[in-house]
Scaffold this motif. Structure first.
Motif, PDB file in Angstrom:
ATOM      1  N   TYR A 461       0.886   6.577 -17.606  1.00  0.00           N
ATOM      2  CA  TYR A 461       0.485   6.675 -16.213  1.00  0.00           C
ATOM      3  C   TYR A 461       1.386   7.684 -15.536  1.00  0.00           C
ATOM      4  CZ  TYR A 461      -1.218   4.671 -11.785  1.00  0.00           C
ATOM      5  OH  TYR A 461      -1.817   4.457 -10.576  1.00  0.00           O
ATOM      6  N   PRO A 487       3.428  -6.313  -7.138  1.00  0.00           N
ATOM      7  CA  PRO A 487       2.239  -6.014  -6.332  1.00  0.00           C
ATOM      8  C   PRO A 487       1.778  -4.570  -6.473  1.00  0.00           C
ATOM      9  CG  PRO A 487       4.183  -6.282  -4.930  1.00  0.00           C
ATOM     10  CD  PRO A 487       4.666  -6.367  -6.338  1.00  0.00           C
ATOM     11  N   THR A 493       4.006  -1.871 -16.337  1.00  0.00           N
ATOM     12  CA  THR A 493       5.323  -1.931 -16.982  1.00  0.00           C
ATOM     13  C   THR A 493       6.001  -3.279 -16.710  1.00  0.00           C
ATOM     14  OG1 THR A 493       5.447   0.432 -16.577  1.00  0.00           O
ATOM     15  CG2 THR A 493       7.462  -0.631 -17.330  1.00  0.00           C
ATOM     16  N   VAL A 510      -4.640  -2.102  -6.544  1.00  0.00           N
ATOM     17  CA  VAL A 510      -5.858  -1.904  -5.780  1.00  0.00           C
ATOM     18  C   VAL A 510      -6.807  -0.968  -6.537  1.00  0.00           C
ATOM     19  CG1 VAL A 510      -5.059   0.102  -4.467  1.00  0.00           C
ATOM     20  CG2 VAL A 510      -6.614  -1.521  -3.391  1.00  0.00           C
TER      21      VAL A 510
HETATM   22  C1  LIG Z   1       3.986   4.167  -8.304  1.00  0.00           C
HETATM   23  S1  LIG Z   1       2.666   3.267  -8.957  1.00  0.00           S
HETATM   24  C2  LIG Z   1       3.409   2.000  -9.908  1.00  0.00           C
HETATM   25  C3  LIG Z   1       3.763   2.440 -11.303  1.00  0.00           C
HETATM   26  C4  LIG Z   1       4.343   1.350 -12.169  1.00  0.00           C
HETATM   27  N1  LIG Z   1       5.724   1.044 -11.798  1.00  0.00           N
HETATM   28  C5  LIG Z   1       4.280   1.733 -13.637  1.00  0.00           C
HETATM   29  O1  LIG Z   1       5.303   1.659 -14.321  1.00  0.00           O
HETATM   30  O2  LIG Z   1       3.233   2.139 -14.107  1.00  0.00           O
HETATM   31  C6  LIG Z   1       2.055   2.494  -7.539  1.00  0.00           C
HETATM   32  C7  LIG Z   1       0.788   1.708  -7.757  1.00  0.00           C
HETATM   33  O3  LIG Z   1       0.546   0.951  -6.585  1.00  0.00           O
HETATM   34  C8  LIG Z   1      -0.838   0.881  -6.390  1.00  0.00           C
HETATM   35  N2  LIG Z   1      -1.064   0.583  -4.973  1.00  0.00           N
HETATM   36  C9  LIG Z   1      -0.933   1.390  -3.910  1.00  0.00           C
HETATM   37  N3  LIG Z   1      -1.245   0.744  -2.772  1.00  0.00           N
HETATM   38  C10 LIG Z   1      -1.579  -0.508  -3.124  1.00  0.00           C
HETATM   39  C11 LIG Z   1      -1.999  -1.646  -2.404  1.00  0.00           C
HETATM   40  N4  LIG Z   1      -2.139  -1.615  -1.098  1.00  0.00           N
HETATM   41  N5  LIG Z   1      -2.256  -2.767  -3.095  1.00  0.00           N
HETATM   42  C12 LIG Z   1      -2.120  -2.808  -4.439  1.00  0.00           C
HETATM   43  N6  LIG Z   1      -1.733  -1.753  -5.162  1.00  0.00           N
HETATM   44  C13 LIG Z   1      -1.457  -0.620  -4.522  1.00  0.00           C
HETATM   45  C14 LIG Z   1      -1.361   2.220  -6.837  1.00  0.00           C
HETATM   46  O4  LIG Z   1      -2.721   2.132  -7.225  1.00  0.00           O
HETATM   47  C15 LIG Z   1      -0.447   2.555  -7.997  1.00  0.00           C
HETATM   48  O5  LIG Z   1      -1.029   2.217  -9.227  1.00  0.00           O
END
Ligand SMILES: C[S@@+](CC[C@H](N)C(=O)[O-])C[C@H]1O[C@@H](n2cnc3c(N)ncnc32)[C@H](O)[C@@H]1O
Length: 889
Positions: A461, A487, A493, A510
């Motif tokens: 990702y 969340p 991960t 989401v």
């Molecule tokens: C920076 S990424 C996380 C990556 C993760 N730590 C990994 O190792 O793959 C942030 C994630 O938060 C999700 N996201 C953003 N806003 C959100 C919301 N309001 N509710 C749930 N998920 C959300 C995005 O779709 C994205 O996949």
């Protein structure tokens, strides 16, 4: 390294036998689901948004005076301290942003969660085994499926307790966290939260739109996500840029706080652009006294900064209640450069001690083998009379230097001598501390070994976090069996690491793309089997740790000594430290991910007989949506109905006195046939119920055709449409509206002529399994391909079966929840790790099936139907259901 060995590798997961969670209903039962709850309003603590000036008009003055009164009249010191704390905060500087003052509270819809899918790696493996040996298997058990009747699901949902299963949830984090709090009373039960939100920069590029491409370009229309829920979240979330971002974060932090146990911790990952804001927000929500640490961790070798390379991101760690926080120190072997700087002495096997030369320490010259040690002062500051004695060692007399005294007694010195811990260094007597006395050191808050590289596994990702980072956070603040929540799932991960370490997990995203990645990652993962204290109790009983040494005498177990000169001198048993990341491992068992479910919030659908709709404002929102759609249909009255055919309509208007229809029109082909339309919800799938009522009205009012326009459709609704003419007496067609409609002005190029078009279903074929005794009566399913609608080119595109990221087979589909009996990742090595671990136990052909388009043979089940779910490149799920009697060839 393992104490037990078995010849045959077994695949099995951990079971969280001691935990339960409330029964959630399965998808498909929502039309009858009655336990609706009103939205919840969360209020911020008003004392957290103080004003600094106390003028006449300012209520802060009154508040300040009330607090002073409270201090003066307090019954206890605690009460006075509490009020004084609040007063202090009122005069502290605070972070303000557009919209903060106006928003003293916010309201979140309270939606139930429905189970869409059950997954179990063990079930998939056992199905393969059954294929080989024709063994009977208890599939529901492997799926941890409690098999509640639909009646029970509807009547007893959220009351009855089921066995725990881990959870991947599709939905906005705020709505899902609210659901966990209000439907499941999960407040105070989460031990640790890891949140890696979008960093609040470059608002166009935080989402990866494709499952198989990690390329994300900022502000490129082709690279913007087109999922309706995402688009809505995107629009609402980032309207005011960083101002919206701060509200977004504060709301989620507030709910996260409610979910945490009092001994729990939250970690928020962020880059330097918004680190300062996140700290201030967390000070507000958690209290500055609960700030544990800010941990910079290296992510890259250098990132395009103008002047100086920026190579770190940060984790901001807060406790819910500092004084109660659960914490395990993490240790790591003392780094070589430290050893070479301080442990410069070696005791040779002969007993002789030598000091290593600079070139031996640098490694340019071979150093002699032996026990490394360093010298410690045996005296302490000050002239204590008790410690002012002469000590004779090897016939030499020693006294402490002026203004110092021996740190131990004469007897203590004797014990050190007996243990060969004294060393004459010039005129002084010193103590010897071997490296093996305590071969590790506690980690600190600077993590330099966390760069993403090939050694940490393939990056799935675009914004994936290094496992090591989350692993440390989990190991420091939780025990096996504890509940971990993320969340912001991304590629999963946190769930992966939690699964590895026997923690229970819930993860939310989401967007469907990351969820598809996370599902595949978890389903195909293998982990070591860490020995449990009591297998029957599962991970909650804890792991077993032992003290063990290798041939060189190095400590390699999970318990290491912590010998100090003080413990030797005082003749007290040496301490031991547990290295929580080194439990005993048992070989011969390949641990696979335990059963987990995919759930989603379903926004209050419009066909819920109006219940509760009035109070939540949903009806109003839906009316807006319907009038917007009506306008679009007027402007773009061309429906693409498959096979290159189009239907043009005119005179589009709302029908008079309608209960269930959204629009009517006449065909623009000379015949002027009257046709009816029903629009599905803005944030959800078209349901069977919606079509049923619309079809009844369409027939009664003698329309010739019903067009169902939606952004997504449930499988049973799809089936109903196919048979609509036979059942309801009016033919119906499902027309997919491009999600670009929801993007409004975010998307620059929208071709209005191609807004509505049919979207294809997966094309599958069921056939009898190849001849052979073991295949008697068995079937196989082949995925031939699917027609996909590409919203960027507005064209339908045919995909071969082997050109999809994933497809799943439920060999006994029950009409509600999809059980993944076989999971296929065509043309990938996704299953390689498990295949390697279980080498030789299955024919190669079995694994070939799981990387291809033809299923492994299976026995038809009692429901008489199978379902195939295909995941497309944008993470969309397309389901087709077939009766097992539809066998071809
Ligand atoms: C920076 S990424 C996380 C990556 C993760 N730590 C990994 O190792 O793959 C942030 C994630 O938060 C999700 N996201 C953003 N806003 C959100 C919301 N309001 N509710 C749930 N998920 C959300 C995005 O779709 C994205 O996949």
């Amino acid at each position: 390294m393992s104490p037990k060995r078995s010849k045959k590798t077994e695949a099995k997961p951990y079971e969280h036998t001691e935990s339960a969670s409330p029964m959630r209903p399965e998808v498909g039962t929502q039309a009858s689901f009655k336990k609706k709850k009103p939205p919840v309003t969360y209020r911020y603590d008003s004392s957290l948004a103080p004003e600094m000036m106390w003028d006449e008009k300012n209520p802060a003055r009154e508040q300040g005076e009330a607090l002073i009164r409270q201090i003066l009249e307090a019954d206890s010191v605690e009460q006075a301290r509490d009020a004084a704390e609040k007063l202090k905060r009122m005069s502290a500087p605070f972070l303000n942003w557009a919209g903060k003052a106006e928003r003293a509270e916010f309201t979140v819809p309270t939606l139930p969660l429905f189970i869409h899918e059950r997954l179990s790696t063990k079930a998939i493996i056992e199905t393969l085994k059954a294929h080989k040996a024709d063994k009977q298997i208890d599939l529901p058990l492997l799926f941890a499926d409690p098999q509640h009747s639909i009646r029970d699901q509807v009547l007893r949902a959220y009351e009855h307790q089921d066995k725990w299963v881990n959870r991947l949830i599709l939905g906005d984090s705020l709505t899902v966290m609210n659901s966990l709090l209000r439907y499941e009373s999960l407040g105070g039960q989460v031990q640790m939260i890891y949140m890696d939100p979008p960093y609040g920069v470059k608002f166009g590029s935080n989402f990866q739109p494709f499952v198989r491409s990690r390329d994300v370009k900022h502000n490129d229309d082709d690279h913007l996500t087109r999922e309706p829920e995402m688009v809505k979240a995107y629009r609402d979330t980032w309207e005011l840029g960083v101002h919206s971002y701060l509200s977004y974060m504060r709301d989620r932090l507030l709910l996260a706080r409610e979910l945490l146990h009092r001994s729990g911790s939250i970690f928020v990952q962020i880059s330097d652009e918004n680190l300062h804001h996140v700290r201030e927000l967390m000070d507000e929500v958690f209290g500055e006294g609960n700030m544990v640490a800010v941990i910079p961790f290296v992510t890259t070798t250098g990132r395009g900064a103008r002047l100086i390379d920026n190579i770190v991101d940060f984790i901001v760690w807060y406790a819910k209640e500092m004084q109660h926080t659960k914490f395990h120190t993490l240790f790591e072997p003392i780094p070589k450069d430290q050893v070479d700087r301080y442990w410069v002495w070696v005791e040779l096997p002969s007993g002789e001690a030598i000091r290593l030369t600079p070139s031996q320490l640098k490694g340019t010259e071979l150093a002699p083998e032996g026990k490394r040690f360093l010298l410690r002062d045996l005296t302490s500051q000050g002239a204590s009379e008790k410690g002012q004695f002469e000590y004779i060692h090897n016939k030499r007399s020693f006294l402490p230097p002026p203004n110092r005294h021996w740190s131990t007694t004469k007897e203590g010195m004797g014990r050190l001598a007996e243990q060969n811990r004294l060393f004459v260094f010039g005129p002084q007597l010193r103590g010897k501390r071997y490296l093996s006395d305590f071969p590790v050191s506690a980690i600190n808050n600077l993590w330099t070994d966390t760069q993403m590289g090939s050694f940490v596994g393939e990056k799935l990702y675009v914004v994936q976090t290094n496992r090591k980072v989350i692993e440390r956070c989990i190991l420091m603040t939780t025990d096996p069996g504890d509940l971990v929540l993320d969340p912001t799932c991304g590629s999963g991960t946190t769930a992966y690491v939690a699964e590895q370490w026997g923690r229970r997990w819930i993860t939310i995203d989401v967007s469907r793309v990351p969820l598809a990645l996370a599902r595949q990652r978890l389903l195909t993962a293998t982990f070591p089997w860490y020995e449990l204290r009591e297998e029957g109790r599962g991970p909650a009983s804890g792991f077993i740790y032992k003290r063990r040494q290798n041939k060189k005498g190095e400590e390699v177990g999970g318990i290491v000594p912590h010998i100090t000169l003080k413990s030797i001198a005082n003749d007290i048993p040496a301490d031991e430290e547990v290295l929580v990341d080194r439990p005993e491992q048992i070989s011969g068992i390949t641990r696979v991910t335990g059963p987990f479910v995919v759930e989603a919030t379903i926004p209050t659908p419009v066909d819920w007989e109006g219940n509760g709709v009035e109070d939540s404002g949903v009806a109003e929102e839906h009316a807006d949506h319907v009038s917007r759609m009506l306008e679009v249909l007027r402007l773009s009255p061309v429906l693409h109905v498959g096979g290159g055919k189009t239907v043009k309509v005119k005179k589009v208007r709302p029908p008079a006195k309608t209960l269930n229809l959204s629009a009517e029109a006449v065909t623009d082909d000379g015949d002027e046939e009257p046709v009816a339309f029903v629009f599905g919800p803005e944030n959800g799938a078209v349901s069977e119920n919606l079509i049923y009522h619309a079809a009844m009205e369409a027939r009664a009012k003698q329309y010739t055709h019903l067009y169902v326009i939606g952004f997504a459709i449930q499988p049973d609704a799809r089936k109903y449409i196919e048979d609509c003419e036979a059942i309801a007496g009016v033919p119906a067609t499902y027309v997919q509206a491009t999600p670009d409609l929801l993007m409004g002005d975010l998307l620059k190029n929208m071709r209005s002529s191609q807004i509505f078009s049919v979207c294809g279903l997966p094309e599958i074929r069921i056939h009898k399994a190849a001849k052979g005794k073991e295949n008697k009566g068995k079937l196989q399913v082949e995925l031939l391909g699917l027609d996909l609608f590409d919203p960027t080119t507005m064209e339908a595109d045919h995909r071969e079966g082997n050109d999809v990221p994933a497809w799943f087979l439920d060999t006994n589909y029950n009409g509600t929840c999809f059980h993944v009996n076989q999971a296929f990742f065509p043309r990938t090595g996704a299953w390689n790790s498990i295949k390697k671990a279980l080498k030789g136990q299955y024919e190669e052909g079995v694994w070939d099936h799981l990387a291809g388009t033809t299923s492994a043979p299976f026995e038809p089940g009692d429901t008489g139907q199978i379902a195939v779910k295909v995941i497309d490149d944008r993470g969309n799920e397309l389901i087709v259901i077939k009766s097992v009697t539809e066998v071809e060839g």
